[in-house]
Design an enzyme around this catalytic site. Structure first.
Site, mmCIF file in Angstrom:
data_model
loop_
_atom_site.group_PDB
_atom_site.id
_atom_site.type_symbol
_atom_site.label_atom_id
_atom_site.label_comp_id
_atom_site.label_asym_id
_atom_site.label_seq_id
_atom_site.Cartn_x
_atom_site.Cartn_y
_atom_site.Cartn_z
ATOM 1 N N GLU A 144 10.048 13.288 -5.654
ATOM 2 C CA GLU A 144 9.000 12.508 -5.467
ATOM 3 C C GLU A 144 9.277 11.250 -4.563
ATOM 4 O O GLU A 144 8.359 10.669 -3.971
ATOM 5 C CB GLU A 144 9.249 11.400 -7.007
ATOM 6 C CG GLU A 144 8.195 10.385 -7.130
ATOM 7 C CD GLU A 144 8.450 9.650 -8.475
ATOM 8 O OE1 GLU A 144 9.314 9.976 -9.185
ATOM 9 O OE2 GLU A 144 7.385 8.883 -8.779
ATOM 10 N N HIS B 36 2.241 14.978 -18.007
ATOM 11 C CA HIS B 36 3.480 14.295 -17.758
ATOM 12 C C HIS B 36 3.361 12.558 -18.024
ATOM 13 O O HIS B 36 2.751 12.151 -17.636
ATOM 14 C CB HIS B 36 3.770 14.196 -16.189
ATOM 15 C CG HIS B 36 5.264 13.817 -15.981
ATOM 16 N ND1 HIS B 36 6.328 14.197 -16.216
ATOM 17 C CD2 HIS B 36 5.747 12.569 -15.137
ATOM 18 C CE1 HIS B 36 7.324 13.792 -15.656
ATOM 19 N NE2 HIS B 36 6.926 12.720 -15.224
ATOM 20 N N HIS C 142 11.172 16.760 -12.509
ATOM 21 C CA HIS C 142 10.834 15.966 -11.433
ATOM 22 C C HIS C 142 11.227 16.391 -10.030
ATOM 23 O O HIS C 142 12.430 17.065 -10.111
ATOM 24 C CB HIS C 142 11.394 14.496 -11.516
ATOM 25 C CG HIS C 142 10.961 13.737 -12.477
ATOM 26 N ND1 HIS C 142 11.840 13.202 -13.537
ATOM 27 C CD2 HIS C 142 9.834 13.218 -12.846
ATOM 28 C CE1 HIS C 142 11.170 12.352 -14.231
ATOM 29 N NE2 HIS C 142 9.899 12.269 -13.836
ATOM 30 N N TYR D 221 13.453 11.014 -22.455
ATOM 31 C CA TYR D 221 14.982 11.198 -22.139
ATOM 32 C C TYR D 221 15.669 10.126 -22.883
ATOM 33 O O TYR D 221 16.999 9.904 -22.689
ATOM 34 C CB TYR D 221 15.274 11.272 -20.490
ATOM 35 C CG TYR D 221 14.727 10.145 -19.810
ATOM 36 C CD1 TYR D 221 15.355 8.787 -19.784
ATOM 37 C CD2 TYR D 221 13.492 10.487 -18.984
ATOM 38 C CE1 TYR D 221 14.351 7.985 -18.889
ATOM 39 C CE2 TYR D 221 12.943 9.409 -18.366
ATOM 40 C CZ TYR D 221 13.382 8.326 -18.339
ATOM 41 O OH TYR D 221 12.504 7.406 -17.619
ATOM 42 N N ARG E 3 19.024 15.788 -9.069
ATOM 43 C CA ARG E 3 19.983 14.899 -8.607
ATOM 44 C C ARG E 3 20.686 14.484 -10.115
ATOM 45 O O ARG E 3 21.707 13.951 -10.037
ATOM 46 C CB ARG E 3 19.178 13.765 -7.847
ATOM 47 C CG ARG E 3 18.007 12.937 -8.468
ATOM 48 C CD ARG E 3 17.847 11.453 -8.310
ATOM 49 N NE ARG E 3 18.805 10.531 -8.823
ATOM 50 C CZ ARG E 3 18.447 10.110 -10.013
ATOM 51 N NH1 ARG E 3 17.493 10.460 -10.659
ATOM 52 N NH2 ARG E 3 19.454 9.351 -10.422
ATOM 53 N N HIS F 159 5.797 9.230 -19.477
ATOM 54 C CA HIS F 159 6.873 8.407 -20.149
ATOM 55 C C HIS F 159 6.472 7.278 -20.879
ATOM 56 O O HIS F 159 6.131 6.342 -20.143
ATOM 57 C CB HIS F 159 7.815 7.833 -19.126
ATOM 58 C CG HIS F 159 8.306 9.019 -17.999
ATOM 59 N ND1 HIS F 159 9.344 10.003 -18.219
ATOM 60 C CD2 HIS F 159 8.180 9.318 -16.743
ATOM 61 C CE1 HIS F 159 9.536 10.724 -17.293
ATOM 62 N NE2 HIS F 159 8.535 10.501 -16.328
ATOM 63 N N HIS G 25 15.946 16.680 -15.775
ATOM 64 C CA HIS G 25 15.005 15.542 -15.307
ATOM 65 C C HIS G 25 14.845 15.727 -13.757
ATOM 66 O O HIS G 25 13.997 15.412 -13.417
ATOM 67 C CB HIS G 25 16.239 14.428 -15.518
ATOM 68 C CG HIS G 25 15.730 12.893 -15.214
ATOM 69 N ND1 HIS G 25 15.856 12.737 -13.638
ATOM 70 C CD2 HIS G 25 14.951 12.105 -15.408
ATOM 71 C CE1 HIS G 25 15.313 11.554 -13.315
ATOM 72 N NE2 HIS G 25 14.797 11.332 -14.579
ATOM 73 N N ASP H 79 1.995 9.634 -16.118
ATOM 74 C CA ASP H 79 3.560 9.421 -15.938
ATOM 75 C C ASP H 79 3.868 8.098 -16.305
ATOM 76 O O ASP H 79 4.115 7.825 -17.594
ATOM 77 C CB ASP H 79 3.771 9.427 -14.242
ATOM 78 C CG ASP H 79 5.268 9.453 -13.762
ATOM 79 O OD1 ASP H 79 6.107 9.396 -14.630
ATOM 80 O OD2 ASP H 79 5.591 9.637 -12.438
ATOM 81 N N HIS I 135 5.268 15.900 -9.382
ATOM 82 C CA HIS I 135 5.186 15.295 -8.044
ATOM 83 C C HIS I 135 5.046 16.115 -6.810
ATOM 84 O O HIS I 135 3.900 16.116 -6.442
ATOM 85 C CB HIS I 135 6.126 13.943 -8.007
ATOM 86 C CG HIS I 135 6.216 13.169 -8.909
ATOM 87 N ND1 HIS I 135 5.286 12.175 -9.325
ATOM 88 C CD2 HIS I 135 7.281 12.683 -9.922
ATOM 89 C CE1 HIS I 135 5.622 11.591 -10.556
ATOM 90 N NE2 HIS I 135 6.958 11.621 -10.499
ATOM 91 N N ARG J 135 12.292 0.697 -10.909
ATOM 92 C CA ARG J 135 13.095 1.437 -12.008
ATOM 93 C C ARG J 135 14.202 0.645 -12.650
ATOM 94 O O ARG J 135 14.087 0.889 -13.578
ATOM 95 C CB ARG J 135 13.762 2.553 -11.194
ATOM 96 C CG ARG J 135 14.511 3.628 -12.190
ATOM 97 C CD ARG J 135 15.206 4.592 -11.337
ATOM 98 N NE ARG J 135 16.534 4.236 -10.942
ATOM 99 C CZ ARG J 135 17.444 4.978 -10.352
ATOM 100 N NH1 ARG J 135 17.296 6.297 -10.659
ATOM 101 N NH2 ARG J 135 18.686 4.402 -10.113
HETATM 102 ZN ZN LIG Z 1 8.126 10.980 -14.348
#
Ligand SMILES: [Zn+2]
Length: 456
Positions: A237, A56, A234, A118, A211, A58, A208, A322, A271, A79
């Protein structure tokens, strides 16, 4: 024909001596003999481990390393800084950053990576003409020689019942069908782009999170994807994701996935930090893989997931880097064990052999790559380790995963081809030029930070 001779091989918890490996044309192991002498022309290696799968990643989050530790804050503050970095990505910059990150991965012993991708579209949400962002990743993997499973990610909503925010427009597609159309077209484009190295890049898929993708869209993705394509998501998490799912659907994110028929051996849940006993049982009974990201979960203050409970229930455990604040398979595996020790007050929760199989075979399976166990038919992906460095000297080889770091990697082979030799890595110089283009304010505007419901 590529042939390698290894003085020692650590695999399945055992040390084998004088192992000779021969690759076939696809870079898989065609023949393996133990206890034999090297033959003329063999590449001679010392202590060898199977290749490690970073299940995993990004990659663009690497931009934030060492830049977001000064002001405190939480996952949500981090974020908003990550979104600021995403805004700056162009296909050209993404490709150059990917070459640097994939290079750092290989230098530290990761031979395969699952890129949970993404950032599909332009910042305003319009499409690039020819899968430009995805093919940037493919081109970078070919340049570096890392094995890539591109987990193209369906990302449709900014939260349960919420539209995408301005920052999220480039992540989105018009709906599950539009995402599926793009996924199938992308598969053809990747086949064309990798005709010289057809085994190096695999197209996988991701949803993703519960949510960011509504239940009917998750069902459409499950129905529209070929059955052998690995699917990642995901999951739980942050506690806020659970609260949002309970409030909207009256059940946990895991229970929602179970009821949609999403839990299966092809699924990897990433996660799974805040889960119930029922969740653990459902995931394990379905044969789904649990991907723990120890250095990220620690960096973001997510909490310690119940990895040992998952393992005891029978779920395969894999690991991922990650957000790439750390790129080192040994530190991820030690983090997996460290979390359990800190929680339980006891040592040796995961045996060293179990840590190694989480880093190698379980990760390869979760990425749709078969095994990484040095058996005939497995990809000839391996890592040569220095057993006499200041960190490793004196270690029992069976326990070296608890002593080594990525700095002890001597050489790395993917598909039988040498892709890295210690001292020749170029990741640092590549970062020096590409990170400068993100400027000093990659941290961006913090005013957008607000509590949300889960997962970057
Ligand atoms: Zn991630």
């Amino acid at each position: 024909v590529t042939s390698l001779w290894c003085e020692r091989v650590l695999v399945g918890g055992e040390v084998r001596h004088d192992v000779r490996l021969v690759a076939d044309d696809d870079g898989r192991i065609a023949d393996r003999r133990d206890g034999v002498r090297p033959e003329p022309g063999d590449v001679r290696l010392g202590l060898v481990l199977p290749g490690f799968a970073d299940t995993h990643s990004h990659l663009f989050h690497r931009v934030l390393r060492g830049r977001t530790h000064g002001d405190g804050g939480d996952f949500w503050a981090w974020r908003s800084e990550m979104y600021a970095a995403a805004r700056r990505l162009t296909p050209e910059l993404y490709q150059r950053l990917a070459v640097a990150v994939f290079g750092e991965l290989v230098e530290n012993g990761w031979t395969a990576v699952g890129e949970f991708h993404y950032v599909h579209h332009r910042p305003d949400g319009t499409a690039y003409p020819d899968h430009d962002m995805e093919l940037a990743l493919v081109s970078a993997a070919l340049e570096v020689g890392i094995r890539l499973t591109l987990l193209d990610t369906c990302y449709l909503a900014g939260g349960i019942g919420a539209a995408l925010s301005a920052d999220q427009h480039r992540f989105g597609d018009a709906g599950a069908e539009a995402w599926l159309d793009r996924w199938h077209a992308l598969r053809s484009a990747i086949e064309r782009a990798t005709s010289d190295a057809p085994d190096l890049v695999t197209l996988g898929a991701a949803v993703h999170s519960v949510r960011a993708v509504p239940p009917d869209a998750i069902s459409a993705v499950l129905a529209g994807l070929p059955g052998d394509v690995p699917l990642h998501i995901h999951l739980s998490e942050q506690p806020a994701e659970n609260a949002a799912a309970e409030s909207a659907y009256g059940r946990t994110p895991t229970a929602l996935l179970r009821d949609l028929g999403a839990l299966s051996p092809r699924l990897s849940v990433v996660h799974a930090t805040h889960v119930t006993e029922d969740d653990i049982r459902a995931i394990a009974e379905a044969g789904a893989t649990v991907v723990i990201c120890p250095t990220t979960e620690a960096d973001l203050g997510d909490g310690i997931g119940p990895a040992l409970d998952f393992a005891a229930a029978g779920a395969p455990i894999a690991v991922g880097s990650d957000q790439n604040a750390v790129i080192d398979p040994f530190l991820e595996l030690r983090g997996l064990e460290a979390g359990e020790r800190l929680r339980s007050g006891r040592r040796g929760r995961f045996a060293p052999a179990d840590l190694l199989s989480a880093g190698t075979g379980a990760g390869y399976r979760a990425l749709g790559l078969g095994q990484s166990a040095m058996r005939v038919g497995d990809p000839l992906d391996l890592v040569e380790l220095d057993a006499a460095s200041s960190r490793t000297v004196g270690s029992r080889v069976e326990q070296i995963v608890l002593a080594a770091t990525g700095s002890d990697v001597v050489s790395v082979h993917v598909g039988g081809r040498r892709v890295h030799t210690r001292g020749s890595g170029r990741a640092a110089e590549r970062y020096a030029t590409v990170l400068a283009e993100f400027g000093d304010d990659a941290s961006g505007d913090r005013s957008g930070a607000r509590p949300g419901t889960g997962n970057a």
